[in-house]
Design a protein around this motif. Structure first.
Motif, PDB file in Angstrom:
ATOM      1  N   SER A 304     -57.217 -13.133 -14.333  1.00  0.00           N
ATOM      2  CA  SER A 304     -58.399 -12.299 -14.125  1.00  0.00           C
ATOM      3  C   SER A 304     -59.221 -12.728 -12.918  1.00  0.00           C
ATOM      4  CB  SER A 304     -59.297 -12.332 -15.377  1.00  0.00           C
ATOM      5  OG  SER A 304     -58.642 -11.758 -16.490  1.00  0.00           O
ATOM      6  N   LEU A 305     -58.944 -13.897 -12.381  1.00  0.00           N
ATOM      7  CA  LEU A 305     -59.725 -14.403 -11.244  1.00  0.00           C
ATOM      8  C   LEU A 305     -59.536 -13.549  -9.998  1.00  0.00           C
ATOM      9  CD1 LEU A 305     -59.209 -18.244 -11.720  1.00  0.00           C
ATOM     10  CD2 LEU A 305     -61.385 -17.012 -11.852  1.00  0.00           C
ATOM     11  N   ASP A 306     -58.315 -13.050  -9.778  1.00  0.00           N
ATOM     12  CA  ASP A 306     -58.038 -12.185  -8.624  1.00  0.00           C
ATOM     13  C   ASP A 306     -57.283 -10.966  -9.127  1.00  0.00           C
ATOM     14  OD1 ASP A 306     -57.298 -10.951  -6.270  1.00  0.00           O
ATOM     15  OD2 ASP A 306     -56.822 -12.819  -5.221  1.00  0.00           O
ATOM     16  N   ARG A 307     -58.029  -9.987  -9.600  1.00  0.00           N
ATOM     17  CA  ARG A 307     -57.429  -8.816 -10.238  1.00  0.00           C
ATOM     18  C   ARG A 307     -56.545  -8.027  -9.268  1.00  0.00           C
ATOM     19  NH1 ARG A 307     -60.001  -6.356 -14.671  1.00  0.00           N
ATOM     20  NH2 ARG A 307     -60.103  -4.342 -13.614  1.00  0.00           N
ATOM     21  N   ASP A 308     -57.000  -7.852  -8.031  1.00  0.00           N
ATOM     22  CA  ASP A 308     -56.227  -7.063  -7.072  1.00  0.00           C
ATOM     23  C   ASP A 308     -54.862  -7.693  -6.828  1.00  0.00           C
ATOM     24  OD1 ASP A 308     -58.247  -5.214  -6.807  1.00  0.00           O
ATOM     25  OD2 ASP A 308     -59.125  -6.167  -5.042  1.00  0.00           O
ATOM     26  N   ARG A 309     -54.858  -8.996  -6.636  1.00  0.00           N
ATOM     27  CA  ARG A 309     -53.594  -9.688  -6.401  1.00  0.00           C
ATOM     28  C   ARG A 309     -52.689  -9.602  -7.622  1.00  0.00           C
ATOM     29  NH1 ARG A 309     -52.950 -15.966  -4.322  1.00  0.00           N
ATOM     30  NH2 ARG A 309     -50.680 -15.981  -4.232  1.00  0.00           N
ATOM     31  N   TYR A 310     -53.278  -9.796  -8.794  1.00  0.00           N
ATOM     32  CA  TYR A 310     -52.478  -9.751 -10.012  1.00  0.00           C
ATOM     33  C   TYR A 310     -51.834  -8.382 -10.206  1.00  0.00           C
ATOM     34  CZ  TYR A 310     -51.426  -8.717 -14.837  1.00  0.00           C
ATOM     35  OH  TYR A 310     -50.788  -8.256 -15.966  1.00  0.00           O
ATOM     36  N   PHE A 311     -52.600  -7.310 -10.095  1.00  0.00           N
ATOM     37  CA  PHE A 311     -52.040  -5.981 -10.352  1.00  0.00           C
ATOM     38  C   PHE A 311     -51.063  -5.555  -9.260  1.00  0.00           C
ATOM     39  CE2 PHE A 311     -55.471  -5.576 -13.467  1.00  0.00           C
ATOM     40  CZ  PHE A 311     -54.759  -5.008 -14.512  1.00  0.00           C
ATOM     41  N   ASP A 312     -51.242  -6.070  -8.045  1.00  0.00           N
ATOM     42  CA  ASP A 312     -50.250  -5.813  -7.003  1.00  0.00           C
ATOM     43  C   ASP A 312     -48.919  -6.463  -7.378  1.00  0.00           C
ATOM     44  OD1 ASP A 312     -49.417  -4.998  -4.243  1.00  0.00           O
ATOM     45  OD2 ASP A 312     -49.252  -7.170  -3.990  1.00  0.00           O
ATOM     46  N   GLU A 313     -48.968  -7.696  -7.880  1.00  0.00           N
ATOM     47  CA  GLU A 313     -47.746  -8.384  -8.310  1.00  0.00           C
ATOM     48  C   GLU A 313     -47.130  -7.695  -9.531  1.00  0.00           C
ATOM     49  OE1 GLU A 313     -48.389 -12.535  -8.895  1.00  0.00           O
ATOM     50  OE2 GLU A 313     -49.052 -12.896  -6.839  1.00  0.00           O
ATOM     51  N   LEU A 314     -47.987  -7.239 -10.444  1.00  0.00           N
ATOM     52  CA  LEU A 314     -47.484  -6.564 -11.639  1.00  0.00           C
ATOM     53  C   LEU A 314     -46.730  -5.290 -11.265  1.00  0.00           C
ATOM     54  CD1 LEU A 314     -47.667  -6.785 -14.802  1.00  0.00           C
ATOM     55  CD2 LEU A 314     -49.495  -5.076 -14.638  1.00  0.00           C
ATOM     56  N   ASN A 315     -47.267  -4.557 -10.305  1.00  0.00           N
ATOM     57  CA  ASN A 315     -46.610  -3.346  -9.827  1.00  0.00           C
ATOM     58  C   ASN A 315     -45.233  -3.669  -9.246  1.00  0.00           C
ATOM     59  OD1 ASN A 315     -46.397  -0.592  -9.175  1.00  0.00           O
ATOM     60  ND2 ASN A 315     -47.164  -0.957  -7.114  1.00  0.00           N
ATOM     61  N   LYS A 316     -45.158  -4.729  -8.437  1.00  0.00           N
ATOM     62  CA  LYS A 316     -43.878  -5.154  -7.871  1.00  0.00           C
ATOM     63  C   LYS A 316     -42.892  -5.550  -8.968  1.00  0.00           C
ATOM     64  CE  LYS A 316     -45.809  -7.026  -3.559  1.00  0.00           C
ATOM     65  NZ  LYS A 316     -46.032  -8.290  -2.791  1.00  0.00           N
ATOM     66  N   LEU A 317     -43.385  -6.254  -9.968  1.00  0.00           N
ATOM     67  CA  LEU A 317     -42.527  -6.727 -11.054  1.00  0.00           C
ATOM     68  C   LEU A 317     -41.892  -5.554 -11.796  1.00  0.00           C
ATOM     69  CD1 LEU A 317     -41.672  -9.322 -12.705  1.00  0.00           C
ATOM     70  CD2 LEU A 317     -43.572  -8.759 -14.239  1.00  0.00           C
ATOM     71  N   PHE A 318     -42.699  -4.587 -12.178  1.00  0.00           N
ATOM     72  CA  PHE A 318     -42.164  -3.439 -12.910  1.00  0.00           C
ATOM     73  C   PHE A 318     -41.220  -2.613 -12.045  1.00  0.00           C
ATOM     74  CE2 PHE A 318     -45.212  -4.445 -16.136  1.00  0.00           C
ATOM     75  CZ  PHE A 318     -44.742  -3.827 -17.293  1.00  0.00           C
ATOM     76  N   ARG A 319     -41.567  -2.431 -10.786  1.00  0.00           N
ATOM     77  CA  ARG A 319     -40.702  -1.634  -9.912  1.00  0.00           C
ATOM     78  C   ARG A 319     -39.366  -2.332  -9.660  1.00  0.00           C
ATOM     79  NH1 ARG A 319     -42.940   2.852  -8.064  1.00  0.00           N
ATOM     80  NH2 ARG A 319     -45.201   3.095  -8.292  1.00  0.00           N
ATOM     81  N   ARG A 320     -39.373  -3.652  -9.577  1.00  0.00           N
ATOM     82  CA  ARG A 320     -38.123  -4.396  -9.413  1.00  0.00           C
ATOM     83  C   ARG A 320     -37.233  -4.196 -10.651  1.00  0.00           C
ATOM     84  NH1 ARG A 320     -36.449  -9.282  -6.714  1.00  0.00           N
ATOM     85  NH2 ARG A 320     -38.154  -8.879  -5.249  1.00  0.00           N
ATOM     86  N   PHE A 321     -37.850  -4.212 -11.824  1.00  0.00           N
ATOM     87  CA  PHE A 321     -37.093  -3.994 -13.055  1.00  0.00           C
ATOM     88  C   PHE A 321     -36.481  -2.593 -13.070  1.00  0.00           C
ATOM     89  CE2 PHE A 321     -36.831  -2.397 -17.421  1.00  0.00           C
ATOM     90  CZ  PHE A 321     -36.048  -3.373 -18.018  1.00  0.00           C
ATOM     91  N   LEU A 322     -37.293  -1.596 -12.727  1.00  0.00           N
ATOM     92  CA  LEU A 322     -36.805  -0.217 -12.741  1.00  0.00           C
ATOM     93  C   LEU A 322     -35.672  -0.020 -11.745  1.00  0.00           C
ATOM     94  CD1 LEU A 322     -40.235   1.642 -12.962  1.00  0.00           C
ATOM     95  CD2 LEU A 322     -38.594   1.266 -14.819  1.00  0.00           C
ATOM     96  N   THR A 323     -35.794  -0.670 -10.588  1.00  0.00           N
ATOM     97  CA  THR A 323     -34.732  -0.583  -9.580  1.00  0.00           C
ATOM     98  C   THR A 323     -33.452  -1.237 -10.078  1.00  0.00           C
ATOM     99  OG1 THR A 323     -36.333  -0.582  -7.765  1.00  0.00           O
ATOM    100  CG2 THR A 323     -34.071  -1.209  -7.234  1.00  0.00           C
ATOM    101  N   ASP A 324     -33.600  -2.426 -10.682  1.00  0.00           N
ATOM    102  CA  ASP A 324     -32.430  -3.139 -11.205  1.00  0.00           C
ATOM    103  C   ASP A 324     -31.709  -2.330 -12.274  1.00  0.00           C
ATOM    104  OD1 ASP A 324     -32.936  -5.208  -9.512  1.00  0.00           O
ATOM    105  OD2 ASP A 324     -33.587  -6.631 -11.060  1.00  0.00           O
TER     106      ASP A 324
END
Length: 373
Positions: A304-324
């Motif tokens: 929660s300390l850096d919400r923008d960074r966290y949600f940017d990484e979360l978006n990448k994580l889910f998209r990598r899964f969907l691509t895989d």
């Protein structure tokens, strides 16, 4: 202001309802007690009395919710510990009854019971999530208590139980006062015949992921979006745990720095558990007070300390899964944006007060997403 009822089976007799009514009446007269908590009976035959007790207390703003405890959904594990669960259809009715009454309910599982496997543990979690337990799911490590059947040497040998002795540490203890008095110890199961150490470690990771990202709301909406498309939460969790820790870019740098930090935190937590460390909770930065946080709450606060960074990484994580997996990403962005918009945060307030009142005190009393139930 707070009364704890030392009863393992509240609601098992009719008198218990009268006691609750008496406490509510006393609060109306004097303002106290402000809160009341007890352990309710899990017997199906008493479920309506327990519901009435909890509703009376809830209407008087004297309780945070009701416990729906399962221990395990593995038939082999339940047989080995001589336990029985309520039927899932009865559970679903109870869940619906509490939800319609606006009463928060939480659900408890035990990790490490003899007879449990990694697959059965994950299947049990997914079954409860499918039944509606996506906000208040708690997973506890199995302890071997003295003078119980599980502590018998023959029982330990029969089920191949390995334990580690570690100090008893209260979650949310004030670190300034935490070590006052003589230490006490307990034996925690870290492997059995059916759950070898490596599988137990994976199960601990999955339990952390679900409690932090689903129940505390860090990624609830995208996880439920994925579940609606046929991907179970534990399936994604097991994939994500590897990806968060190991993925690097072309320069060899971590793809998900914040998420990787939390994956390394769970590694450290497991290391402390398996070695019988003197300290296996986390003091998450001075920002949130000198409090010993359970690991999933420590991760929630850190991310929660850096919400923008966290949600940017979360978006990448889910998209990598969907691509895989060659899945469509239609709807994912809306789910992540909604999660970011509704996830509670301290804003311009005091993060230490937020951590204490919204994360610690609110854990069993409500949602971490604004407007969610």
């Amino acid at each position: 202001p707070f009364v704890y009822g030392g009863d393992a089976n509240g609601g098992i007799v009719a008198r218990d309802l009268d006691i609750v009514k008496g406490l509510v009446s006393r609060k109306a007269e004097t303002g106290y007690p402000q809160r009341f908590f007890t352990n309710y009976t899990k017997g199906v035959g008493h479920r309506f009395r327990v519901f009435e007790m909890v509703k009376i207390l809830s209407d008087a703003d004297m309780c945070k919710g009701a416990t729906l405890s399962f221990q395990s959904l593995s038939e082999a594990a339940l047989e080995n510990v001589q336990r029985d669960n309520i039927r899932l259809d009865v559970y679903a009715d109870l869940q619906r009854m509490y939800t319609e009454a606006g009463i928060f309910s939480y659900h408890e599982m035990i990790l490490g019971l003899p007879g449990e496997t990694l697959d059965s543990f994950c299947a049990g979690l997914d079954t409860l999530i499918d039944a509606g337990a996506s906000t208040g799911l708690f997973v506890y490590l199995c302890r071997v208590l003295p003078n119980t059947e599980m502590a018998d040497p023959e029982y330990l040998k029969k089920h191949g139980i390995t334990t580690r002795r570690m100090p008893i540490q209260s979650s949310h203890a004030n670190l300034v006062q935490a070590d006052v008095g003589p230490p006490e110890y307990e034996d925690t199961i870290i492997s059995t015949t059916t759950l070898p150490l490596e599988d137990w470690m994976t199960a601990v990771e999955v339990a952390w992921f679900i409690q932090a990202f689903l129940c505390l709301g860090l990624a609830r909406y995208p996880l439920l979006w994925l579940k609606d498309r046929g991907v179970s939460v534990t399936t994604f969790a097991r994939w994500a745990l590897v990806e968060m820790r190991d993925a690097t870019d072309g320069a060899g740098d971590p793809v998900y720095q914040s998420l990787r930090n939390e994956a390394l935190r769970i590694d450290e937590y497991i290391e402390r558990l398996t070695t019988g460390s003197q300290d296996y909770h986390f003091a998450e930065r001075a920002t949130f007070g000198a409090i010993r946080w359970p690991i999933e709450e420590a991760s929630f606060l850190a991310l929660s300390l850096d919400r923008d960074r966290y949600f940017d990484e979360l978006n990448k994580l889910f998209r990598r899964f969907l691509t895989d997996k060659c899945y469509s990403s239609e709807g994912l962005e809306n789910a992540i944006e909604r999660n970011k918009r509704e996830l509670i945060h301290w804003g311009d307030g005091d993060p230490a007060v937020f951590a204490r009142e919204k994360v610690w005190w609110n854990r069993r009393g409500g949602s971490f997403l604004k407007g969610a139930t």
